[in-house]
Design an enzyme around this catalytic site. Structure first.
Site, mmCIF file in Angstrom:
data_model
loop_
_atom_site.group_PDB
_atom_site.id
_atom_site.type_symbol
_atom_site.label_atom_id
_atom_site.label_comp_id
_atom_site.label_asym_id
_atom_site.label_seq_id
_atom_site.Cartn_x
_atom_site.Cartn_y
_atom_site.Cartn_z
ATOM 1 N N ARG A 102 3.914 -9.385 3.622
ATOM 2 C CA ARG A 102 3.551 -7.954 3.557
ATOM 3 C C ARG A 102 2.222 -7.811 4.279
ATOM 4 N NH1 ARG A 102 3.835 -3.500 -1.245
ATOM 5 N NH2 ARG A 102 6.015 -3.711 -0.630
ATOM 6 N N HIS A 129 10.049 -1.116 6.407
ATOM 7 C CA HIS A 129 10.188 -1.673 5.050
ATOM 8 C C HIS A 129 11.686 -1.913 4.810
ATOM 9 C CE1 HIS A 129 9.219 -2.786 1.108
ATOM 10 N NE2 HIS A 129 8.925 -1.636 0.558
ATOM 11 N N GLN A 132 13.370 -2.460 1.266
ATOM 12 C CA GLN A 132 13.523 -1.257 0.448
ATOM 13 C C GLN A 132 14.837 -0.551 0.773
ATOM 14 O OE1 GLN A 132 11.323 0.072 -2.023
ATOM 15 N NE2 GLN A 132 13.144 1.303 -2.412
ATOM 16 N N ASP A 217 8.333 9.798 0.478
ATOM 17 C CA ASP A 217 7.400 8.696 0.217
ATOM 18 C C ASP A 217 5.998 9.305 0.163
ATOM 19 O OD1 ASP A 217 6.253 6.151 0.033
ATOM 20 O OD2 ASP A 217 6.415 5.729 2.178
ATOM 21 N N CYS A 257 10.895 5.308 -2.837
ATOM 22 C CA CYS A 257 10.668 3.853 -2.905
ATOM 23 C C CYS A 257 9.679 3.475 -4.004
ATOM 24 C CB CYS A 257 10.200 3.335 -1.556
ATOM 25 S SG CYS A 257 8.600 3.964 -1.018
ATOM 26 N N ARG A 285 15.971 -3.415 -6.172
ATOM 27 C CA ARG A 285 15.136 -4.295 -5.340
ATOM 28 C C ARG A 285 15.433 -5.749 -5.691
ATOM 29 N NH1 ARG A 285 10.600 -2.437 -3.040
ATOM 30 N NH2 ARG A 285 11.017 -4.266 -1.749
HETATM 31 N N1 NVA Z 1 4.710 3.982 2.806
HETATM 32 C C1 NVA Z 1 4.201 3.230 1.663
HETATM 33 C C2 NVA Z 1 5.296 2.465 1.031
HETATM 34 C C3 NVA Z 1 4.888 1.701 -0.208
HETATM 35 C C4 NVA Z 1 6.013 0.908 -0.796
HETATM 36 C C5 NVA Z 1 3.079 2.323 2.125
HETATM 37 O O1 NVA Z 1 3.210 1.715 3.192
HETATM 38 O O2 NVA Z 1 2.074 2.237 1.426
HETATM 39 N N1 CP Z 2 8.550 0.142 -3.061
HETATM 40 C C1 CP Z 2 7.743 -0.929 -2.972
HETATM 41 O O1 CP Z 2 7.759 -1.698 -2.003
HETATM 42 O O2 CP Z 2 6.946 -1.099 -4.056
HETATM 43 P P1 CP Z 2 5.745 -2.119 -4.167
HETATM 44 O O3 CP Z 2 4.669 -1.663 -3.216
HETATM 45 O O4 CP Z 2 5.329 -2.026 -5.609
HETATM 46 O O5 CP Z 2 6.219 -3.487 -3.794
#
Ligand code: NVA
Ligand code: CP
Length: 299
Positions: A102, A129, A132, A217, A257, A285
């Site tokens: 990540r 992502h 997801q 989101d 998500c 998930r």
């Molecule tokens: N768009 C959000 C998704 C979090 C799961 C981010 O990148 O923070």
């Molecule tokens: N939706 C998602 O990826 O959640 P987290 O950021 O908690 O992993």
């Protein structure tokens, strides 16, 4: 044999994605299928951003399938002290069976994958992502059947989640309408590449009309914290609320998500409405992680 990675949904064939979704459903419905399919396997997990669902889903998936995981907060590793990504990739490849990352720049994942001899999985980047989307697709399939030919509306930022929906539109063959404010569009090259499946309609109310699925989101993603105040103003008309959902089909599902900011991108009422299946989505998930890890393990 070439190593298969999962950096975006386009790394797998359509039938492979469908197989993963069906396996995830089977694993969820038949606990007896919980085998030791990942026995003696180890997943390395490099996280440069916070996570609840993704981290827990990966770790529990590995444990329940007989394997284990090593969590590496990048600040605690030599990566955080400047060891090249390419070197880390080559070292980890000799010790673990897959790596999930990540991070911010998607190019970091690509560089890591280039030097990794084991599968690399995108646990979220600024651009995509894909994990997801596996859960989102499983959730739609479970509640409504095949998403092929359905009408999906994305309301909000044209960021990582939106761009993953664009890839999903092509891979799962649904029509995606994106309602985003000007200046917050997805990558124009991706838009051009997905034009048979994706369109932009600026007015979110117009965009959700007759949708089978509405999703959104947060307005400020991880790494965009400094833009938060500006974004709250720009996105003010883009909240998915009851009035907006009423324009979609009566049985339209709502997905998010998570984490969600009630009162910003979604109203509390919609989050808790009968059409909202966000908790199933979050649970999925786990099941999709299992199916994905099993799939990559066999390759
Ligand atoms: N768009 C959000 C998704 C979090 C799961 C981010 O990148 O923070
Ligand atoms: N939706 C998602 O990826 O959640 P987290 O950021 O908690 O992993």
């Amino acid at each position: 044999m070439t190593t298969r990675h999962f950096l975006t949904l386009m790394d797998l064939e359509k039938d492979e994605l469908h197989t993963i979704i069906q396996r995830a459903i089977a694993l969820k419905n038949s606990p007896m299928l919980h085998t030791d399919s990942l026995q003696h396997k180890t997943l390395g997990m490099i996280f440069e951003k916070s996570s609840t669902r993704t981290r827990v889903a990966f770790e529990v998936a590995m444990t329940q399938l007989g394997g284990n995981s090593v969590f590496l907060a990048s600040s605690d590793t030599q990566l955080g002290r400047g060891e090249p990504l390419e070197d880390t990739a080559r070292v980890l490849s000799r010790m673990v069976d897959f790596v999930t990352i990540r991070t911010f720049e998607h190019s970091k994942l690509e560089r890591f994958a280039e030097y990794s001899s084991v599968p690399v999985i995108n646990a979220l980047s600024d651009d995509y992502h894909p994990c997801q989307l596996l859960a989102d697709m499983q959730t739609y399939f479970e509640h409504r059947g095949d998403i092929k030919g359905k009408s999906v509306t994305w309301v909000g930022d044209g960021h990582n989640m939106c761009q993953s929906y664009m890839n999903a539109a092509q891979q799962f063959e649904f029509q995606l309408t994106i309602a985003c404010p000007e200046g917050f569009d997805p990558d124009p090259a991706l838009l051009e590449a997905r034009k048979d499946y994706v369109r932009i309609i600026r007015d979110p109310h117009e965009a959700v009309r007759d949708a089978d699925l509405v999703t959104t989101d947060v307005w400020a993603s991880m790494g965009q914290e400094e833009e938060r105040q500006k974004r709250l103003k720009v996105f003010a008309d883009y909240q998915v609320d009851t009035e907006m959902m009423a324009l979609a089909k009566p049985d339209a599902l709502f997905l998010h998500c998570l984490p969600a900011h009630r009162g910003e991108e979604v109203s509390a009422e919609v989050m808790d409405s009968p059409n909202s299946v966000v908790w199933d989505e979050a649970e999925n998930r786990l099941h999709t992680k299992k199916a994905l890890l099993e799939f990559l393990c066999k390759k």
